[in-house]
Design a protein around this motif. Structure first.
Motif, PDB file in Angstrom:
ATOM      1  N   PHE A 194       0.974  -1.361  -0.091  1.00 49.23           N
ATOM      2  CA  PHE A 194       0.048  -0.085   0.004  1.00 49.23           C
ATOM      3  C   PHE A 194       0.865   1.145  -0.081  1.00 49.23           C
ATOM      4  N   THR A 195       1.978   1.151   0.780  1.00 50.40           N
ATOM      5  CA  THR A 195       2.926   2.329   0.883  1.00 50.40           C
ATOM      6  C   THR A 195       3.339   2.744  -0.366  1.00 50.40           C
ATOM      7  N   ALA A 196       4.029   1.499  -1.369  1.00 49.10           N
ATOM      8  CA  ALA A 196       4.597   1.265  -2.566  1.00 49.10           C
ATOM      9  C   ALA A 196       3.520   2.133  -3.554  1.00 49.10           C
ATOM     10  N   ALA A 197       2.182   1.674  -3.431  1.00 50.64           N
ATOM     11  CA  ALA A 197       1.332   2.029  -4.258  1.00 50.64           C
ATOM     12  C   ALA A 197       1.053   3.685  -4.305  1.00 50.64           C
ATOM     13  N   ALA A 198       1.426   4.128  -2.828  1.00 50.85           N
ATOM     14  CA  ALA A 198       1.123   5.663  -2.579  1.00 50.85           C
ATOM     15  C   ALA A 198       2.350   6.455  -3.447  1.00 50.85           C
ATOM     16  N   GLU A 199       3.485   5.689  -3.297  1.00 50.68           N
ATOM     17  CA  GLU A 199       4.700   6.085  -4.151  1.00 50.68           C
ATOM     18  C   GLU A 199       4.478   6.200  -5.507  1.00 50.68           C
ATOM     19  N   GLN A 201       1.905   6.339  -7.126  1.00 50.00           N
ATOM     20  CA  GLN A 201       0.695   7.284  -7.460  1.00 50.00           C
ATOM     21  C   GLN A 201       1.329   8.644  -7.503  1.00 50.00           C
ATOM     22  N   ARG A 202       2.303   9.232  -6.636  1.00 44.82           N
ATOM     23  CA  ARG A 202       2.791  10.292  -6.628  1.00 44.82           C
ATOM     24  C   ARG A 202       3.761  10.552  -7.785  1.00 44.82           C
ATOM     25  N   LEU A 203       4.261   9.372  -8.183  1.00 42.79           N
ATOM     26  CA  LEU A 203       5.128   9.623  -9.533  1.00 42.79           C
ATOM     27  C   LEU A 203       4.328   9.809 -10.820  1.00 42.79           C
ATOM     28  N   ALA A 204       3.028   8.869 -10.780  1.00 43.77           N
ATOM     29  CA  ALA A 204       2.257   9.068 -11.725  1.00 43.77           C
ATOM     30  C   ALA A 204       1.347  10.329 -11.910  1.00 43.77           C
ATOM     31  N   GLU A 205       1.017  10.898 -10.571  1.00 42.04           N
ATOM     32  CA  GLU A 205       0.397  12.345 -10.563  1.00 42.04           C
ATOM     33  C   GLU A 205       1.534  13.335 -11.103  1.00 42.04           C
ATOM     34  N   GLN A 266      14.774   7.132 -12.634  1.00 42.44           N
ATOM     35  CA  GLN A 266      15.437   8.588 -13.703  1.00 42.44           C
ATOM     36  C   GLN A 266      13.973   9.552 -13.899  1.00 42.44           C
ATOM     37  N   LEU A 267      12.813   8.943 -13.973  1.00 45.54           N
ATOM     38  CA  LEU A 267      11.742   9.877 -14.011  1.00 45.54           C
ATOM     39  C   LEU A 267      11.351  10.521 -12.956  1.00 45.54           C
ATOM     40  N   ALA A 268      11.592   9.863 -11.757  1.00 45.58           N
ATOM     41  CA  ALA A 268      11.464  10.496 -10.397  1.00 45.58           C
ATOM     42  C   ALA A 268      12.343  11.621 -10.211  1.00 45.58           C
ATOM     43  N   ASP A 269      13.574  11.412 -10.677  1.00 46.05           N
ATOM     44  CA  ASP A 269      14.670  12.623 -10.518  1.00 46.05           C
ATOM     45  C   ASP A 269      14.265  13.576 -11.290  1.00 46.05           C
ATOM     46  N   GLU A 270      13.932  13.686 -12.550  1.00 48.25           N
ATOM     47  CA  GLU A 270      13.347  14.410 -13.478  1.00 48.25           C
ATOM     48  C   GLU A 270      12.420  15.366 -13.029  1.00 48.25           C
ATOM     49  N   LEU A 271      11.490  14.823 -12.220  1.00 46.02           N
ATOM     50  CA  LEU A 271      10.277  15.409 -11.756  1.00 46.02           C
ATOM     51  C   LEU A 271      10.320  15.759 -10.503  1.00 46.02           C
ATOM     52  N   GLY A 272      11.417  15.468  -9.765  1.00 48.98           N
ATOM     53  CA  GLY A 272      11.590  15.923  -8.258  1.00 48.98           C
ATOM     54  C   GLY A 272      10.531  15.208  -7.152  1.00 48.98           C
ATOM     55  N   VAL A 273      10.296  14.024  -7.499  1.00 53.86           N
ATOM     56  CA  VAL A 273       9.584  13.302  -6.863  1.00 53.86           C
ATOM     57  C   VAL A 273      10.383  12.076  -5.877  1.00 53.86           C
ATOM     58  N   ASP A 274      10.054  12.143  -4.657  1.00 51.74           N
ATOM     59  CA  ASP A 274      10.757  11.344  -3.425  1.00 51.74           C
ATOM     60  C   ASP A 274      10.175  10.076  -3.722  1.00 51.74           C
ATOM     61  N   VAL A 275      11.069   9.142  -3.888  1.00 52.23           N
ATOM     62  CA  VAL A 275      10.574   7.555  -3.968  1.00 52.23           C
ATOM     63  C   VAL A 275      11.798   6.516  -3.256  1.00 52.23           C
ATOM     64  N   PRO A 276      11.579   6.667  -2.150  1.00 56.86           N
ATOM     65  CA  PRO A 276      12.676   5.910  -1.196  1.00 56.86           C
ATOM     66  C   PRO A 276      12.367   4.398  -1.329  1.00 56.86           C
TER      67      PRO A 276
END
Length: 297
Positions: A194-199, A201-205, A266-276
């Motif tokens: 569920f926590t991974a799903a939230a992560e 979703q942040r990337l998708a959003e 790479q996509l997360a870095d480009e968008l500045g999304v934190d995906v630990p």
């Protein structure tokens, strides 16, 4: 006396293939589970009379107390809130049940709680099984739950048929406590996902992707592939031998996973999304499959 009952302790309950079942705790999970047993002499108890009413209408008998259930059932199932309630209700059952009774704990609790209750029960010649379930309210309603049973071989065999009224998968996991340990590992995976799903979703959003459509894709493809369970095939987490039949298959899975996780990072870095979680997954994906990472040889 039948052959099955010869030699049983005086006052012990008969070993019949159609056990008289009692159910204590008729909440969101307990009520539908008990409902699948209503036509077989079921005795039910809950502190709320309104919770018992639909089951009584379906053919069950409403007990006056926990002791009333214990006195009339060969298998007593309890689905209460927490460890304290399991201990309280369990001790009430032990005080009133006859030798030969099986007490089944369906609540998600600490394994030691079940083990300690089982130790107390032995003085009364009563068997305890910890039998937590997985599948949620939907599975309880449909009678398609999975139940993970910890207890003796004999107790498991006595529970198998009545549990099958509300479960499609009835597995003996080992001694008392093993059912609970299985459930905790299963739920750890469930809620981490569920926590991974939230992560995700942040990337998708951040990417401008519809979260509702992403959800549809996830549900559709997990139903086809089996999701995380599809890679849970090995009997050990030790490194995989190159001669194992699964080695090449899981190497392919590792290569795809590490590639796709790298692209997502790479996509997360480009968008500045934190995906630990994605970063941890990328680092541990190969070893988690029992393989070296793709950069480790």
């Amino acid at each position: 006396m039948s052959e099955a009952n010869r030699g049983a302790p005086e006052g012990a309950l008969p070993r019949d293939s159609r056990m008289a079942v009692g159910f204590i705790g008729l909440g969101q999970m307990g009520a539908p589970m008990a409902g699948h047993l209503a036509g077989r002499g079921l005795v039910v108890y809950d502190t709320r009379p309104d919770a018992m009413a639909p089951l009584v209408k379906a053919g069950a008998r409403a007990a006056k107390s926990v002791a009333d259930v214990a006195a009339h059932a060969e298998l007593v199932s309890i689905m209460v809130r927490d460890d304290d309630q399991v201990n309280e209700v369990g001790d009430e059952v032990l005080a009133s049940a006859r030798p030969g009774t099986v007490l089944a704990i369906h609540s998600t609790i600490r394994a030691k709680t079940a083990e300690d209750l089982a130790a107390r029960a032995r003085r009364y010649e009563i068997e305890v099984v910890d039998a937590p379930v997985s599948g949620g309210f939907m599975g309880a309603s449909a009678g398609s739950l999975a139940v993970m049973v910890g207890g003796t071989d004999a107790a498991f065999e006595r529970c198998r048929e009545p549990f099958g009224a509300w479960a499609d998968l009835v597995l003996h996991m080992g001694p008392v406590g093993a059912g609970t340990r299985t459930k905790l590992a299963r739920n750890m995976l469930h809620f981490i996902s569920f926590t991974a799903a939230a992560e995700a979703q942040r990337l998708a959003e951040a990417s401008g992707v519809s979260l509702r459509k992403l959800g549809r894709v996830v549900r559709h493809t997990d139903a086809i592939t089996g999701g995380a369970g599809s890679i849970m095939l090995r009997p050990t987490t030790a490194p995989l031998d190159p001669g194992d039949d699964l080695y090449d298959i899981l190497c392919h899975t590792r290569d795809l996973g590490e590639k796709d996780l790298s692209l997502a990072l790479q996509l997360a870095d480009e968008l500045g999304v934190d995906v630990p979680l994605a970063r941890i997954a990328r680092d541990r994906f190969g070893p988690g499959l029992g393989l070296p990472g793709d950069t480790d040889g």
